[in-house]
Every structure is written in C-alpha cells, then in structure tokens.
Write a protein that holds these residues in place. Sequence first.
Motif, PDB file in Angstrom:
ATOM      1  N   GLU A 464      -5.385 -48.687 -28.345  1.00 50.52           N
ATOM      2  CA  GLU A 464      -4.536 -48.627 -29.532  1.00 50.52           C
ATOM      3  C   GLU A 464      -3.528 -47.483 -29.426  1.00 50.52           C
ATOM      4  OE1 GLU A 464      -7.739 -49.036 -29.557  1.00 50.52           O
ATOM      5  OE2 GLU A 464      -8.195 -50.838 -30.735  1.00 50.52           O
ATOM      6  N   ALA A 467      -0.855 -48.527 -27.035  1.00 54.15           N
ATOM      7  CA  ALA A 467       0.045 -49.557 -27.568  1.00 54.15           C
ATOM      8  C   ALA A 467       1.077 -48.985 -28.530  1.00 54.15           C
ATOM      9  CB  ALA A 467      -0.772 -50.645 -28.263  1.00 54.15           C
ATOM     10  N   THR A 468       0.789 -47.822 -29.107  1.00 54.14           N
ATOM     11  CA  THR A 468       1.754 -47.215 -30.043  1.00 54.14           C
ATOM     12  C   THR A 468       2.789 -46.348 -29.335  1.00 54.14           C
ATOM     13  OG1 THR A 468       0.286 -45.314 -30.401  1.00 54.14           O
ATOM     14  CG2 THR A 468       0.070 -47.181 -31.922  1.00 54.14           C
ATOM     15  N   ARG A 510      -0.122 -54.501 -26.632  1.00 58.23           N
ATOM     16  CA  ARG A 510       0.043 -54.982 -28.019  1.00 58.23           C
ATOM     17  C   ARG A 510      -0.402 -56.441 -28.139  1.00 58.23           C
ATOM     18  NH1 ARG A 510       6.012 -52.162 -29.088  1.00 58.23           N
ATOM     19  NH2 ARG A 510       5.241 -50.015 -29.165  1.00 58.23           N
ATOM     20  N   GLN A 512      -2.702 -57.898 -26.186  1.00 60.05           N
ATOM     21  CA  GLN A 512      -4.169 -57.905 -26.068  1.00 60.05           C
ATOM     22  C   GLN A 512      -4.835 -57.511 -27.383  1.00 60.05           C
ATOM     23  OE1 GLN A 512      -5.611 -55.617 -22.740  1.00 60.05           O
ATOM     24  NE2 GLN A 512      -4.456 -56.801 -21.225  1.00 60.05           N
ATOM     25  N   LEU A 513      -4.187 -56.603 -28.125  1.00 58.05           N
ATOM     26  CA  LEU A 513      -4.750 -56.153 -29.402  1.00 58.05           C
ATOM     27  C   LEU A 513      -4.443 -57.116 -30.543  1.00 58.05           C
ATOM     28  CD1 LEU A 513      -3.832 -52.373 -29.088  1.00 58.05           C
ATOM     29  CD2 LEU A 513      -6.150 -53.319 -29.100  1.00 58.05           C
ATOM     30  N   GLY A 514      -3.619 -58.131 -30.266  1.00 59.81           N
ATOM     31  CA  GLY A 514      -3.270 -59.093 -31.308  1.00 59.81           C
ATOM     32  C   GLY A 514      -2.167 -58.640 -32.226  1.00 59.81           C
ATOM     33  N   TRP A 515      -1.485 -57.554 -31.854  1.00 56.97           N
ATOM     34  CA  TRP A 515      -0.383 -57.056 -32.692  1.00 56.97           C
ATOM     35  C   TRP A 515       0.862 -57.926 -32.559  1.00 56.97           C
ATOM     36  CZ3 TRP A 515      -0.474 -51.022 -31.585  1.00 56.97           C
ATOM     37  CH2 TRP A 515      -1.722 -50.526 -31.986  1.00 56.97           C
ATOM     38  N   VAL A 516       0.994 -58.559 -31.400  1.00 55.90           N
ATOM     39  CA  VAL A 516       2.181 -59.369 -31.112  1.00 55.90           C
ATOM     40  C   VAL A 516       1.736 -60.756 -30.681  1.00 55.90           C
ATOM     41  CG1 VAL A 516       4.217 -59.615 -29.641  1.00 55.90           C
ATOM     42  CG2 VAL A 516       3.533 -57.341 -30.426  1.00 55.90           C
ATOM     43  N   ASP A 517       2.393 -61.783 -31.212  1.00 53.18           N
ATOM     44  CA  ASP A 517       2.095 -63.163 -30.838  1.00 53.18           C
ATOM     45  C   ASP A 517       2.969 -63.530 -29.631  1.00 53.18           C
ATOM     46  OD1 ASP A 517       1.632 -65.821 -30.558  1.00 53.18           O
ATOM     47  OD2 ASP A 517       2.084 -66.371 -32.628  1.00 53.18           O
TER      48      ASP A 517
END
Length: 540
Positions: A464, A467-468, A510, A512-517
């Motif tokens: 996380e 990803a930021t 992002r 992998q974390l589901g933040w981006v489709d």
Amino acid sequence: MAITSANQLELLQTAEAVAREKMIDPELVIEAMEESLARAAKSRYGTEMDIRVSIDRKTGRATFTRIRTVVADEELENYQAELTVEQAKQYLSDPKIGDEIRDEVPPVEMGRIAAQSAKQVILQKVREAERDRQYEEFKDRAGTIINGVVKREEYGNVIVDIGRGEGILRRNEKIGRESYRNGDRIRCYIKDVRREARGPQIFLSRTAPEFMAELFKMEVPEIYDGIIEIKAVARDPGSRAKIAVVSYDGSIDPVGACVGMRGSRVQAVVNELQGEKIDIIPWNEDVPTFLVNALQPAEVSKVVLDEEAERIEVVVPDEQLSLAIGRRGQNVRLASQLTGLDIDIMTEEEESARRQKEFEERTQLFMDTLDLDEFFAQLLVAEGFTNLEEVAYVEVDELLVIDGVDEDTAAELQARARDHIDEMNRKALERAKELGVEQSLIDFEGLTPQMIEALAEDGVKTLEDFATCADWELAGGWTTVNGERVKDDGVLEKFDVSLGEAQDMVMTARIQLGWVDPAELESDEEAEDEDAVDTEEAGA
C-alpha cells in the motif's frame, strides 16, 4: 424637455455624430438613447410599469409604449405591468396567457435630473461599445508588431498611442537602457490583449523573444514566405541573442539569408533592438549537433546527452572554457534557453579526471567483490563492465574476448559474481525484514532485495505504501524553482530505475490492490490513442 418635432431629427444627428467620433455602430447609440428615454418615462409614470421607447430610424420620432402581459390569476403580482385573462378581454377578443397589450403613452417632459440620468446612460453604453470595438479589433493582433507614439510615462510604464486605443509597455518589458519622451515613435510586440472591467488592456513588449522573430520576418522575405523557419529564439534583451533557423529549400542558406548582403538584414534588426548582438545559428534535429552550433563561437570537443534528465554535458578545450560560458554565463545560458536543456560545461582536463576516478572506483569494486588483482580488474573495466550484475549474467562469449580469460576463468568469474550478489541480496532482505517490511512488498515482482531495503529505509514497508508513491519519488526527477531546475533524488534512482519503469510498477501495485480497474485503464489508453490519431489527421 419634451421630445418635440423640432428636435426629433436632432436625435439621429447626435447619434451619427457620436458614432462617427467613437467609431462605433450608430445603432448602438440609438439603442442607448431608447433605453435612457425609457428610464426617464418610468421615473415619470412609475418604476413598476414596463415602458419601452422606439426611435424611428428615418424620422427620429420617439414612440413611448406601455406593455402589459396577460398572466394567470394566481400569478398576478405587478398590477402596472400585468393583468389577468378576464381583465384583458376589454382589450382583446380572445386573450391568452402570455399575450401582450401595447398602449402608446404621451412623451415625457424630461427634467434636469432625468436628462442628466439619460445622458449618463448614453455615455455608459457608448463607452461599453467603444471598449468592445477596441477589444475585437486588437484581440486578433496579439502576436504581431505594431507602431505607436509614446503618450506618457507612469511609474516607469510607457503608455503608447496605437491608433484606436492605448497600449501599455511595462517597465520589465522595456530594453534596459531605453528611454522615451512624449511623441517618440516606438515599435512594439503585442504580447497579450485582455478584456477587463476598465476596458481592454493591450500589453506590449520589446523584450519578448517573439519580437525578434517578428522583426526578422519583416526583414527576411524567405521567412515571411515560409522557405526559412525560425525554430527557437533566446534573448538577453539589449545585450545578446541567439536565433536558430532552418531552410526548407536546399539551395538557400538560412544563416546567409538572415544576415543579408553585407549584413543589411540583421543590422536592421540590431538597430531596432538598440545594438543587441545576434548570433544566427543553423538548426539541427540532432540535439548534440544543434548544441554545438548554439555554443558558438566556442569549440566543443565532446557532447554527452541525458534525454531523460533533459541535461547535456559538454566538454571543451581548456582554453575555450571562458568563451563557452561567456561573460557572466551569458553564452551558455542562451544556449540552454535555445535548446531547452540544462548544460554542464567542463574542460577536457576535468572530464579526464572524472573518467579516471570512475575507472578507479570500478576497478576497486571488482577487486573487493571478485577477489581479483588490480590488473585483471582493470581489464574488466576497460572492456566496459561497470557492475557485478553485468559480469554475473552476461554471455560467456563477452568475457572470453578479454586477454587471458578462458572458459574456466569466465565460469569462475561469473560464479564469484553470483555468489556475491546472492550474499548481498540475503543481507538486504534480512535488513528489510528488521525494518518491518511486509511480505506483500517482498513478493512484488520487479523489486530486488536491495531495492526493498532502500524503500524500507525510506519508510515504504507495505505494498500500500509503495502504491501511493509518485513515479518521480522512486526514479527521481527535476523541479523548476524560481526559474532554475532543481534535482529531486529518487529512492530507487541509484538502481537505474527509469521514470517509465517506476510508473509501470506503481500502476501494477495499484491494480493488485484493486485501486485501479485494468479494464478502465485500457479504455482510457484507447481513448488517448484515438485522440492522438484525430489530432494527427486534423494536422494533416
């Protein structure tokens, strides 16, 4: 004052005179008169009434009309300007909501106050029309040269009469040693035209690079015709300038055309710019070649371009250093503006010393990590090997070209290099775990143990956190502060991670974390590709 037959035609004559003087449409002046008369009538008959005035364009007769609108019973509010359907039946046979009933009312007697108010309305309307006319006239002339006459000077700013308006030449847009007196003729570049509450503001400049480009366009017919193009201009106003030109006709020399017979063309521009020295440089698509031209009159020995960092290293002979830098750094500063790159200038002696230092550092690296003697380590460096990874994973054939290296020696070298890398990875991973790195970051594809350790030391311990991160925080970049480019160090910069690679890794995290489709990402990329195609087709 009543609008009598004696002064009906005078209205039209006044409108014509005002329109002619202010160079605006007479219709606008008459409309202003109609509005002012309507206001005067409302003050006489009542402000709640809807009274309109119409001036006949041929006779000048002013007709005062009271208008009442038919509304529903429950919507009736203004008894002076509205009436119900039932009330309207005495005027219309079949009234409907929305119908208008028009009654002509007698002209008003205009007292002193009413006349003064009417005059103010007319003047205001005329001023607005004049401002609109000025803005419309000059808005399309931004980016061109205009001749004017100095009108006055206010706090260092010069107010210039440019015909149907005034322009302002600000203090910072004047060439340093220029001074003007009232009545002096002046040539300026229209830098910007803005519509403001106090009227259109026309900003002029004599220091803009575009001013020089436009002057050359006036003096050199080949530029005006498009045979020669000005690619870039850099100026130190009043002192020195560089201009890059290219010819689209092989039979025409762009530099010679801009200089002119016996320097006549360039001299005309120099005279206009108060003696500003101008270097005319042939433009080239190859950036290093263009830079060599831009640094004239200095001679350049070597150029090293770093496109990602937008920096370029230039090596010059020792005796050429001061010439390349120029007085107070002027030559290199103008060359930097012309090319859009940061330029580092060093002498051949400095470059040689730097290369020698790098050679010694790499030699020492191979001696310490591969347990080699100095001579053998120097052979590796001389063959272009810069780090352990290159030795460990290069094709064996590239090691066999080194004198004295056979297959057994090459295998031993690679084994030692791999063992050392594995040991470094193990220690880096242990250190990262001690710092609290989570397994999600350790398992992320694309990060080596050394990278994970560097991230952990910088406080990035989870996927996380990673990803930021911004791409420049990882790969490094450049920021412009007060006009100067400042280096931003990246956490992974020492591992030669590019900006593009950093972007890809962050985006993967992002996803992998589901933040981006991923589907939305693909659709955005397709839309960008379509926009790019449309732009190219429009340009074609």
